[in-house]
Write an enzyme that holds these catalytic residues in place. Structure first.
Site, short mmCIF file in Angstrom:
data_model
loop_
_atom_site.label_atom_id
_atom_site.label_comp_id
_atom_site.label_asym_id
_atom_site.label_seq_id
_atom_site.Cartn_x
_atom_site.Cartn_y
_atom_site.Cartn_z
N HIS A 68 0.11 16.51 -10.80
CA HIS A 68 0.12 17.81 -10.75
C HIS A 68 0.00 19.07 -12.16
O HIS A 68 -0.88 17.95 -13.01
CB HIS A 68 1.78 18.64 -11.35
N HIS A 70 0.89 20.65 -15.15
CA HIS A 70 0.88 20.37 -16.81
C HIS A 70 0.21 19.76 -17.39
O HIS A 70 -0.11 18.38 -17.20
CB HIS A 70 2.22 20.03 -16.54
N ASP A 72 -0.02 17.82 -20.10
CA ASP A 72 0.29 16.47 -20.09
C ASP A 72 -0.32 15.44 -19.35
O ASP A 72 -0.14 14.26 -19.58
CB ASP A 72 1.43 16.17 -20.58
N HIS A 73 -0.69 15.76 -17.97
CA HIS A 73 -0.57 14.88 -16.92
C HIS A 73 -2.45 14.96 -16.59
O HIS A 73 -3.02 14.46 -16.38
CB HIS A 73 0.22 15.31 -15.95
N HIS A 125 8.59 20.23 -8.82
CA HIS A 125 8.75 20.70 -10.15
C HIS A 125 7.96 21.66 -10.70
O HIS A 125 7.61 22.57 -11.27
CB HIS A 125 8.46 19.10 -10.99
N ASP A 142 5.82 13.39 -11.85
CA ASP A 142 7.08 14.38 -12.64
C ASP A 142 7.49 14.54 -11.31
O ASP A 142 9.04 15.81 -10.76
CB ASP A 142 6.82 15.40 -13.24
N HIS A 180 6.94 9.57 -16.76
CA HIS A 180 7.50 9.08 -18.47
C HIS A 180 8.66 8.66 -18.25
O HIS A 180 9.34 8.11 -17.86
CB HIS A 180 8.82 11.07 -18.58
FE FE Z 1 4.90 15.19 -16.92
ZN ZN Z 2 5.07 18.20 -15.73
#
Ligand code: FE
Ligand code: ZN
Length: 269
Positions: A68, A70, A72-73, A125, A142, A180
């Site tokens: 997805h 975000h 951090d991905h 999410h 996530d 995570h």
């Molecule tokens: Fe994340």
């Molecule tokens: Zn996320």
């Protein structure tokens, strides 16, 4: 020598999966056929630790899989493909401009050497989210966390419930590789939601023990998630009773219990 009935084990043994920690609590997963130097990388939010691992072990990047939007991905994708041209698979979210192979429900991704993964659309999410499963593994991003589930930043509780229903249909021995390390915080909530569930208590002790040794709690088996993760237990009578006490009204098992439990956890974060 391979005995009859051991195909599942053999099949799983032939794949090697490795986690690279990134940021505070992310995991970037490397997937490869055992003995092969070609690896696919899931959700490289940061290029540096990925480059370091590839170079150190002489690995070749075969593909990038994105769950997805975000950062951090996705934050490391551009740097990686600039260095190592590789296809980037991900959901049809126009905001993720680095994806060049848009995939959705039922699509099959062939990573070479007989390794294939199938796509599950799992919005909730974010309004687009892909999970990848195959060979007894699930890369859940996530959506499903070990002991919990992702927050509903863009989607509705009904969407997330439907996404989790798809995951819940996979076999018990599926190994869940989420993005995570959130298990301890998630299980602390699971204890609140189901204080009398001994499986949650036991899992919490095991997870604490792993973390005390600096070890990851990911992956976990989907069967264990079913027994201990409140976000897969929306049909369980005890969890339903707890959610009803929290909500102060009767609830229907399924999406309605899920919705209340998700809201309940959010009030405590
Ligand atoms: Fe994340
Ligand atoms: Zn996320």
């Amino acid at each position: 020598m391979t005995g009859f009935g051991s195909t599942a084990t053999i099949r799983r043994m032939a794949i090697s999966i490795r986690g690279i920690p990134a940021f505070e609590d992310n995991y970037i997963w490397f997937i490869g056929a055992s003995g092969s130097l070609r690896v696919a990388v899931v959700d490289p939010g940061d290029a540096d630790p990925v480059i370091e691992a590839l170079e150190r072990d002489g690995l070749e990047l075969s593909a990038i899989l994105v769950t997805h939007l975000h950062g951090d991905h996705t934050g490391g994708i551009q740097d990686l493909v600039d260095r190592y041209p590789a296809p980037v698979y991900g959901p049809p979210d126009e905001r993720i401009t680095t994806i060049d192979h848009r995939v959705s429900e039922g699509d099959i991704i062939r990573l070479g050497e007989g390794l294939t993964l199938q796509v599950l659309d799992t919005p909730g999410h974010t309004c687009f989210h892909a999970c990848y499963h195959g060979e007894g593994f699930l890369f859940s991003g996530d959506t499903l966390f070990t002991g919990g589930c992702g927050k509903l930043f863009e989607g509705t509780p009904q969407q997330m419930h439907a996404s989790l229903e798809k995951i819940a249909a996979l076999p018990d021995d599926t190994l869940v590789y989420c993005a995570h390390e959130y298990t301890l915080a998630n299980l602390a909530f699971a204890r609140i939601a189901e204080p009398d569930n001994p499986d949650i208590r036991n899992r919490q002790a095991e997870a604490q023990n792993l973390r005390d040794q600096g070890k990851p709690t990911v992956p976990s088996a989907l069967g264990l998630e079913r027994m201990t993760n409140p976000f897969l237990r929306y049909n369980n009578p005890n969890l339903k009773a707890s959610a009803e006490r929290f909500a102060g009204r009767p609830l229907t098992p399924g999406a309605e219990v899920f919705t209340v439990v998700r809201y309940w956890k959010d009030t405590l974060d």
